[in-house]
Design an enzyme around this catalytic site. Structure first.
Site, mmCIF file in Angstrom:
data_model
loop_
_atom_site.group_PDB
_atom_site.id
_atom_site.type_symbol
_atom_site.label_atom_id
_atom_site.label_comp_id
_atom_site.label_asym_id
_atom_site.label_seq_id
_atom_site.Cartn_x
_atom_site.Cartn_y
_atom_site.Cartn_z
ATOM 1 C CB CYS A 2 -100.089 59.265 -63.640
ATOM 2 S SG CYS A 2 -99.198 58.651 -62.232
ATOM 3 N NE ARG A 27 -103.852 63.778 -65.399
ATOM 4 C CZ ARG A 27 -105.126 63.423 -65.296
ATOM 5 N NH1 ARG A 27 -106.069 64.216 -65.752
ATOM 6 N NH2 ARG A 27 -105.464 62.288 -64.736
ATOM 7 C CD1 TRP A 74 -98.326 64.215 -58.044
ATOM 8 C CD2 TRP A 74 -99.244 62.443 -57.036
ATOM 9 N NE1 TRP A 74 -98.697 64.590 -56.779
ATOM 10 C CE2 TRP A 74 -99.254 63.520 -56.140
ATOM 11 C CE3 TRP A 74 -99.772 61.221 -56.612
ATOM 12 C CZ2 TRP A 74 -99.783 63.429 -54.848
ATOM 13 C CZ3 TRP A 74 -100.287 61.113 -55.341
ATOM 14 C CH2 TRP A 74 -100.291 62.215 -54.472
ATOM 15 C CG ASN A 100 -103.919 58.052 -64.434
ATOM 16 O OD1 ASN A 100 -103.614 58.091 -63.243
ATOM 17 N ND2 ASN A 100 -104.883 58.792 -64.963
ATOM 18 N N GLY A 101 -103.235 55.276 -62.457
ATOM 19 C CA GLY A 101 -104.114 54.549 -61.540
ATOM 20 C C GLY A 101 -103.278 53.793 -60.527
ATOM 21 C CD GLU A 463 -112.751 76.823 -51.961
ATOM 22 O OE1 GLU A 463 -112.770 75.776 -51.315
ATOM 23 O OE2 GLU A 463 -112.145 76.949 -53.051
ATOM 24 C CE LYS A 467 -108.564 77.086 -53.708
ATOM 25 N NZ LYS A 467 -109.798 76.384 -53.855
ATOM 26 C CD GLU A 470 -105.862 73.747 -52.958
ATOM 27 O OE1 GLU A 470 -106.640 74.686 -53.130
ATOM 28 O OE2 GLU A 470 -105.806 72.765 -53.706
ATOM 29 C CG HIS A 486 -117.219 76.732 -27.984
ATOM 30 N ND1 HIS A 486 -117.818 76.749 -26.751
ATOM 31 C CD2 HIS A 486 -118.039 77.444 -28.794
ATOM 32 C CE1 HIS A 486 -118.959 77.399 -26.820
ATOM 33 N NE2 HIS A 486 -119.112 77.856 -28.056
ATOM 34 C CE LYS A 586 -107.975 71.555 -61.611
ATOM 35 N NZ LYS A 586 -108.471 72.518 -60.611
HETATM 36 O O1 M6R Z 1 -111.993 67.243 -59.490
HETATM 37 P P1 M6R Z 1 -112.657 67.386 -58.155
HETATM 38 O O2 M6R Z 1 -113.543 68.588 -58.052
HETATM 39 O O3 M6R Z 1 -113.374 66.142 -57.726
HETATM 40 O O4 M6R Z 1 -111.481 67.595 -57.111
HETATM 41 C C1 M6R Z 1 -111.757 67.593 -55.734
HETATM 42 C C2 M6R Z 1 -110.593 68.139 -54.946
HETATM 43 O O5 M6R Z 1 -109.471 67.339 -55.109
HETATM 44 C C3 M6R Z 1 -110.257 69.578 -55.359
HETATM 45 O O6 M6R Z 1 -111.341 70.438 -55.217
HETATM 46 C C4 M6R Z 1 -109.087 70.118 -54.519
HETATM 47 O O7 M6R Z 1 -109.482 70.279 -53.195
HETATM 48 C C5 M6R Z 1 -108.610 71.432 -55.142
HETATM 49 N N1 M6R Z 1 -107.205 71.385 -55.344
HETATM 50 C C6 M6R Z 1 -108.963 72.606 -54.313
HETATM 51 O O8 M6R Z 1 -108.461 73.801 -54.820
#
Ligand code: M6R
Length: 591
Positions: A2, A27, A74, A100-101, A463, A467, A470, A486, A586
């Site tokens: 949010c 966000r 959200w 928000n929260g 990583e 990507k 996501e 394994h 985000k």
């Molecule tokens: O704001 P932060 O770095 O703490 O966020 C952590 C994760 O939520 C963030 O890295 C998430 O995995 C990304 N969407 C990855 O691309």
């Protein structure tokens, strides 16, 4: 997650709120709304869907008030629909709030308020705060907000307006982000800095438990006991353009391309010397956790200090870790990730000394730490983290190096020169963009991708797979190359892409053997390697992408760049919303 926005001034509040909500939309959200105070009444417009849907609804109401609040939601409690969208009002429509929260005790509060005659119209946790505020309201919204907060457990940033009060906008925060700013005759509040940038670059952050009253004449912050305190602001070095897409079709592509520039600067630190500890604990989530993995590698390699990376949400169960003279480095782009904040609190309670590594000056994480490192990445607005990751990795390398120097470790005499060369290597890596697009376009409908590597390359593989998951929604697995046989090798089938990262000379031979094992089972094998490994790689892989000729120690910071591009172009080919992938937010401000 949010986003909240608030405005008081002489401008059209509706337009300013819509613009702010648009900026906060990175966000992640599924409904949006605003409440405008006008001629002694509150006018609420809200809808499921996008800001444009809200804009259309607002156009019909033609509101001209100069005080209001707005929200992007959200969904957590209750589906995304018009009723659950914020703002929420007390039953009589005299007070409106955005939140928000998470209010954790919302069910008890709902029962208590229902017994007292309040009727709930939504499924949200937030609505109980609106009714509670009304229940406790004695004509002074500031006092009622403080009282309300005593009954709330969980995390919140709440902004409130009252039909009876055209001269003030109220807010309170505890554990959720909230930033405030003013400029001649106007005051603003927001969940994040970019929404304030068109108006001001001087930003104030209330502490947990504090309230603030925003008037046309300025902002007054009150501490948790309700006493006024002098507010201090900090200057944001980014400008409006840095939070815009510019000529790029997506924020993600812009942010990938900003990496040469980002890698040109070291992090800014709030403390000059961070003394070397006996051990280091690194906490983070998602991409930030991957930066922790690389950071632990750098710390052990360059300083010899034992370093333990932990997924923040799993950390509480690590009870037997020794905390004497332990530095806990909490890594978070936003500095607001609830899991990371909670783990950092636990580590501090257990005796660790907290160092925050964030991309956001003034974030909750940086304010709770005894030392804060701020990455120079500038605003990262695509949900998929790219430039934040490489700048976190570089910052951790700098920290490892400084601890190594304190402990008298010898350093490669060319190291400084190599660091200066990082931006040029990042630029070189970006030059493979067309080749990568040509490779991935015909493969963007493959059902499964595998990424493999050893040592630091296994981190890059992880990583890269994140990507892919996501933004392309293609199931993607990352495996330490040696671990494949394994179990996971059972998934390999003809035509399946297996992508190996090979930048560490001591592992390249073994990784390529593992790649050959996949090829023997029909996989289509790809290798990203350093130039001197190319010949050997061609024997194991169907496609070889050559990385810049850089020292293996720095290669993990650069080798992720082409893999970010690969995920980006696969997502584009699949016609997906690259910057706002489904279900993701985000800044993940709930645990
Ligand atoms: O704001 P932060 O770095 O703490 O966020 C952590 C994760 O939520 C963030 O890295 C998430 O995995 C990304 N969407 C990855 O691309």
């Amino acid at each position: 997650m949010c986003g909240i926005m608030g405005y008081i001034g002489s401008g059209n509040a509706q337009d300013i709120l819509l613009k702010g909500l648009e900026t906060l939309s990175y966000r992640g959200y599924d409904s949006a709304g605003i409440a405008i105070q006008q001629e002694g009444a509150l006018h609420v417009v809200k809808t499921r869907g996008q800001i444009d849907d809200l804009r259309k609804k607002c156009a019909a109401s033609q509101l001209s008030g100069t005080l209001g609040i707005g929200h992007t939601r959200w969904a957590t409690h209750g589906e995304a629909n018009d009723l659950n969208a914020h703002p929420h009002t007390d039953g009589r429509g005299r007070i409106a709030i955005v939140h928000n929260g998470i209010i954790e005790n919302h069910l008890q509060l709902r029962n208590m308020l229902t017994e007292r005659g309040y009727t709930f119209v939504s499924d949200t946790d937030t609505e109980c705060a609106a009714h509670l505020l009304h229940f406790l309201y004695d004509g002074d919204l500031l006092r009622s907000l403080l009282l309300t907060a005593r009954y709330l457990t969980g995390s919140y940033a709440i902004a409130a307006v009252c039909a009876d009060d055209p001269s003030a906008l109220y807010c309170i925060r505890s554990g959720s982000p909230l930033v405030l700013g003013t400029c001649s005759g106007e005051a603003f509040l927001s969940s994040d800095i970019p929404a304030l940038l068109p108006y001001t670059r001087d930003v104030t952050v209330p502490e947990d438990g504090e309230t603030a009253v925003l008037r046309r004449t300025g902002i007054q912050i009150y501490n948790a006991k309700g006493r006024p305190r002098k507010s201090t602001s900090f200057h944001v070095s980014w400008d409006v353009q840095s939070a815009e897409k510019g000529d790029y079709p997506h924020y993600m592509l812009k942010e990938i391309h900003q990496q040469p520039q980002v890698l040109a600067s070291p992090p800014v630190t709030s403390h000059k010397t961070l003394n070397s500890p006996q051990q280091a604990l690194l906490l983070g989530c998602g991409t930030a956790y991957h930066a922790c993995l690389l950071g632990a590698y750098y710390i052990e390699r360059l300083s010899g200090i034992p370093a333990h990376p932990e997924i923040a949400s799993e950390y509480a169960s690590r009870i037997a870790f020794p905390y004497k003279n332990c530095a806990c480095i909490a890594v978070s782009q936003s500095g607001e990730t609830a899991d990371t904040l909670s783990a950092a609190h636990t580590a501090v309670n257990r005796g660790a000394n907290l160092i925050a590594l964030t991309n956001t000056l003034g974030s909750s994480l940086s304010r709770m730490a005894s030392a804060a490192l701020v990455t120079p990445a500038g605003p990262e607005l695509a949900v998929a983290s790219t430039k934040a990751y490489t700048s976190q990795a570089l910052a951790l390398l700098h920290l490892a190096r400084s601890w190594g120097a304190q402990l008298g470790k010898e350093e490669d005499p060319l190291f400084e020169e190599h660091l200066q060369h990082l931006p040029a290597w990042a630029n070189e890596a970006l030059k493979t963009e067309k080749l990568l697009k040509a490779y991935i376009d015909p493969r963007a409908d493959k059902p499964l991708f595998f990424f493999i590597g050893r040592g630091a390359d296994a981190v890059t593989a992880k990583e890269a797979a994140l990507k892919f998951k996501e933004i392309t929604y293609i199931p993607s697995e990352a495996y330490p190359a040696g671990e494949l046989k394994h179990g996971a090798i059972a998934l390999i089938h003809p035509g399946m892409p297996v992508i190996a990262v090979c930048t560490q000379p001591q592992w390249v031979h073994k990784t390529l053997i593992n790649l050959s094992e996949c090829r023997a089972r029909g996989a289509e094998c790809v290798c990203f390697c350093l130039p001197h490994m190319e010949k050997e790689a061609r024997e194991a892989a169907d496609f070889v992408f050559t990385l810049p000729d850089m020292p293996p120690l720095l290669a993990p910071i650069i080798s992720i760049i082409p893999l970010q591009l690969l995920a980006y172009y696969a997502a584009c080919k699949r016609g997906l919303n690259v910057d706002k992938p489904r279900n993701l937010a985000k800044s993940v401000t709930v645990e």
